[in-house]
Design a protein around this motif. Sequence first.
Motif, PDB file in Angstrom:
ATOM      1  N   ARG A 132      -0.096-109.466  52.526  1.00  0.00           N
ATOM      2  CA  ARG A 132      -1.214-108.508  52.453  1.00  0.00           C
ATOM      3  C   ARG A 132      -0.821-107.139  53.007  1.00  0.00           C
ATOM      4  N   HIS A 133      -0.165-107.156  54.162  1.00  0.00           N
ATOM      5  CA  HIS A 133       0.182-105.879  54.786  1.00  0.00           C
ATOM      6  C   HIS A 133       1.366-105.227  54.085  1.00  0.00           C
ATOM      7  N   ALA A 134       2.320-106.033  53.613  1.00  0.00           N
ATOM      8  CA  ALA A 134       3.427-105.463  52.837  1.00  0.00           C
ATOM      9  C   ALA A 134       2.891-104.855  51.541  1.00  0.00           C
ATOM     10  N   ALA A 135       1.917-105.537  50.911  1.00  0.00           N
ATOM     11  CA  ALA A 135       1.396-105.071  49.623  1.00  0.00           C
ATOM     12  C   ALA A 135       0.716-103.709  49.775  1.00  0.00           C
ATOM     13  N   SER A 136      -0.017-103.506  50.882  1.00  0.00           N
ATOM     14  CA  SER A 136      -0.636-102.172  50.996  1.00  0.00           C
ATOM     15  C   SER A 136       0.423-101.107  51.232  1.00  0.00           C
ATOM     16  N   TYR A 137       1.491-101.457  51.974  1.00  0.00           N
ATOM     17  CA  TYR A 137       2.594-100.494  52.137  1.00  0.00           C
ATOM     18  C   TYR A 137       3.222-100.183  50.766  1.00  0.00           C
ATOM     19  N   TRP A 138       3.491-101.220  49.965  1.00  0.00           N
ATOM     20  CA  TRP A 138       4.140-101.009  48.663  1.00  0.00           C
ATOM     21  C   TRP A 138       3.245-100.177  47.736  1.00  0.00           C
ATOM     22  N   GLN A 142       4.769 -96.075  46.195  1.00  0.00           N
ATOM     23  CA  GLN A 142       5.280 -96.482  44.892  1.00  0.00           C
ATOM     24  C   GLN A 142       6.589 -95.773  44.573  1.00  0.00           C
ATOM     25  N   GLY A 143       7.353 -96.391  43.658  1.00  0.00           N
ATOM     26  CA  GLY A 143       8.644 -95.801  43.281  1.00  0.00           C
ATOM     27  C   GLY A 143       9.802 -96.631  43.808  1.00  0.00           C
ATOM     28  N   GLY A 144       9.514 -97.658  44.603  1.00  0.00           N
ATOM     29  CA  GLY A 144      10.575 -98.529  45.109  1.00  0.00           C
ATOM     30  C   GLY A 144      10.813 -99.708  44.179  1.00  0.00           C
ATOM     31  N   ASP A 145      11.766-100.530  44.551  1.00  0.00           N
ATOM     32  CA  ASP A 145      12.091-101.734  43.779  1.00  0.00           C
ATOM     33  C   ASP A 145      11.855-102.904  44.733  1.00  0.00           C
ATOM     34  N   TYR A 146      10.605-103.317  44.837  1.00  0.00           N
ATOM     35  CA  TYR A 146      10.174-104.194  45.919  1.00  0.00           C
ATOM     36  C   TYR A 146      10.170-105.658  45.492  1.00  0.00           C
ATOM     37  N   LEU A 184       0.778-106.799  41.420  1.00  0.00           N
ATOM     38  CA  LEU A 184       1.652-105.816  42.081  1.00  0.00           C
ATOM     39  C   LEU A 184       2.786-105.291  41.208  1.00  0.00           C
ATOM     40  N   ARG A 185       2.952-105.871  40.005  1.00  0.00           N
ATOM     41  CA  ARG A 185       4.072-105.424  39.157  1.00  0.00           C
ATOM     42  C   ARG A 185       3.993-103.920  38.913  1.00  0.00           C
ATOM     43  N   ARG A 186       2.784-103.413  38.737  1.00  0.00           N
ATOM     44  CA  ARG A 186       2.620-101.983  38.437  1.00  0.00           C
ATOM     45  C   ARG A 186       3.024-101.092  39.614  1.00  0.00           C
ATOM     46  N   TYR A 187       3.140-101.695  40.793  1.00  0.00           N
ATOM     47  CA  TYR A 187       3.566-100.918  41.965  1.00  0.00           C
ATOM     48  C   TYR A 187       5.051-101.135  42.274  1.00  0.00           C
ATOM     49  N   GLY A 188       5.777-101.739  41.330  1.00  0.00           N
ATOM     50  CA  GLY A 188       7.220-101.899  41.507  1.00  0.00           C
ATOM     51  C   GLY A 188       7.629-103.164  42.240  1.00  0.00           C
ATOM     52  N   VAL A 189       6.685-104.111  42.348  1.00  0.00           N
ATOM     53  CA  VAL A 189       6.961-105.345  43.106  1.00  0.00           C
ATOM     54  C   VAL A 189       7.154-106.507  42.134  1.00  0.00           C
ATOM     55  N   THR A 190       8.181-107.341  42.343  1.00  0.00           N
ATOM     56  CA  THR A 190       8.196-108.637  41.670  1.00  0.00           C
ATOM     57  C   THR A 190       7.827-109.700  42.699  1.00  0.00           C
ATOM     58  N   SER A 191       7.219-110.772  42.222  1.00  0.00           N
ATOM     59  CA  SER A 191       6.733-111.837  43.099  1.00  0.00           C
ATOM     60  C   SER A 191       7.114-113.177  42.494  1.00  0.00           C
ATOM     61  N   ASN A 192       7.931-113.915  43.220  1.00  0.00           N
ATOM     62  CA  ASN A 192       8.385-115.233  42.752  1.00  0.00           C
ATOM     63  C   ASN A 192       8.358-116.196  43.918  1.00  0.00           C
ATOM     64  N   CYS A 193       8.333-117.496  43.628  1.00  0.00           N
ATOM     65  CA  CYS A 193       8.469-118.439  44.738  1.00  0.00           C
ATOM     66  C   CYS A 193       9.518-119.499  44.448  1.00  0.00           C
ATOM     67  N   ILE A 194      10.051-120.004  45.546  1.00  0.00           N
ATOM     68  CA  ILE A 194      11.162-120.947  45.487  1.00  0.00           C
ATOM     69  C   ILE A 194      10.706-122.283  46.068  1.00  0.00           C
ATOM     70  N   SER A 239      17.227-107.904  39.748  1.00  0.00           N
ATOM     71  CA  SER A 239      16.331-108.980  39.275  1.00  0.00           C
ATOM     72  C   SER A 239      14.958-108.471  38.867  1.00  0.00           C
ATOM     73  N   GLY A 240      14.836-107.156  38.648  1.00  0.00           N
ATOM     74  CA  GLY A 240      13.514-106.573  38.367  1.00  0.00           C
ATOM     75  C   GLY A 240      12.816-107.172  37.154  1.00  0.00           C
ATOM     76  N   TRP A 241      13.570-107.763  36.245  1.00  0.00           N
ATOM     77  CA  TRP A 241      12.973-108.353  35.034  1.00  0.00           C
ATOM     78  C   TRP A 241      12.352-109.727  35.291  1.00  0.00           C
ATOM     79  N   LEU A 242      12.653-110.310  36.467  1.00  0.00           N
ATOM     80  CA  LEU A 242      12.263-111.707  36.715  1.00  0.00           C
ATOM     81  C   LEU A 242      11.028-111.740  37.617  1.00  0.00           C
ATOM     82  N   ASN A 243       9.893-112.125  37.073  1.00  0.00           N
ATOM     83  CA  ASN A 243       8.636-112.056  37.816  1.00  0.00           C
ATOM     84  C   ASN A 243       7.789-113.292  37.514  1.00  0.00           C
ATOM     85  N   ARG A 244       6.960-113.677  38.508  1.00  0.00           N
ATOM     86  CA  ARG A 244       5.939-114.714  38.268  1.00  0.00           C
ATOM     87  C   ARG A 244       6.553-116.076  37.987  1.00  0.00           C
ATOM     88  N   ARG A 245       7.612-116.410  38.713  1.00  0.00           N
ATOM     89  CA  ARG A 245       8.317-117.662  38.445  1.00  0.00           C
ATOM     90  C   ARG A 245       8.297-118.589  39.645  1.00  0.00           C
TER      91      ARG A 245
END
Length: 301
Positions: A132-138, A142-146, A184-194, A239-245
Amino acid sequence: MGRLDGRVAIVTGAGRGIGAAVAEGLAAEGAHVVASDLGVSMDGSGADESPAREVVDRIRASGGTARTDHTDVASWAAAEKLIRSTVDEYGRLDVLVNVAGILRDRMIFNMAEDDWDAVIDVHLKGTFNTTRHAASYWRENQGGDYRLINFTSGAGIYGAPSQPNYAAAKLGIVGLTLSCANALRRYGVTSNCIAPVATTRMTMGIASSKAVNQYDPANERMSPANVVPIVLYLASTESGWLNRRVIGAGNGRISLFRESGVEREIVASSGVWETASAFAEIEGAFRSAIEHPNPFDRPRG
Ligand SMILES: NC(=O)c1ccc[n+]([C@@H]2O[C@H](COP(=O)([O-])OP(=O)(O)OC[C@H]3O[C@@H](n4cnc5c(N)ncnc54)[C@H](O)[C@@H]3O)[C@@H](O)[C@H]2O)c1
């Protein structure tokens, strides 16, 4: 030159097991690492600063950059401070890896309220708090590769019978990860879980069960180090192309789960049913789909 030179990463649960291997792996590739760990015992009790400190000492001894932190991820305010202090110190936050976790295994009919709350607090709320707190920072920067990299478990995906609290929390983390991927993709963030497998103190109980030899500490394929390569790849700008996995990692393998809970199969499609015909169609279609998961194996007719 490392593949992560100059990137700033927070790893929670970095004092032991998989988190420690991830923190060391990120630093070895040039990332500045905040190795955060409360140093609790496996059931979440106690607190000890030495595990995170020892990881940071090892990173520095190998020429890497890291600092310790002892945030309790279950605390909203402490998680906010962790994100803020990282940005204050390094000027940015590129990668958040949520690894911290505890276990309080009980069958559902024996589980105390406190065992449920403690596991949900650390895994699900803890992952939410830092995210939550990282997301508001991101969003504000904007403009990063988060990168958001969360840790789920096969226990949630398959439903471990003695871990209803942990299974619920870990599948909750899948939902949180997918939601963040879409938001968050529109803010330059990818989100995946392992979903990892590795021999750590968390799996020692399984190691001592003769039935499952995979967790034998002598099995090198089960080293936490084998979970690290996919985390490094996800943390990189490549890995910017890899999201939601949902990605399986460990025991010498890296795998891709189907999107849990998202994919569905239409098994009955007549549209308008009388009760009797609905029962027949539902039972026939469900039996066929469940007994023959591969559609090409289904009897016709
Ligand atoms: N080891 C496996 O095979 C396996 C399988 C599936 C999922 N996982 C998941 O992988 C992650 C790492 O597991 P591991 O096996 O390395 O466990 P581990 O017990 O070795 O390490 C977990 C770390 O999290 C820290 N921690 C616990 N509560 C915390 C809190 N409130 N705040 C901050 N730190 C806290 C602990 O101090 C510990 O150092 C966990 O999320 C776990 O659920 C592990």
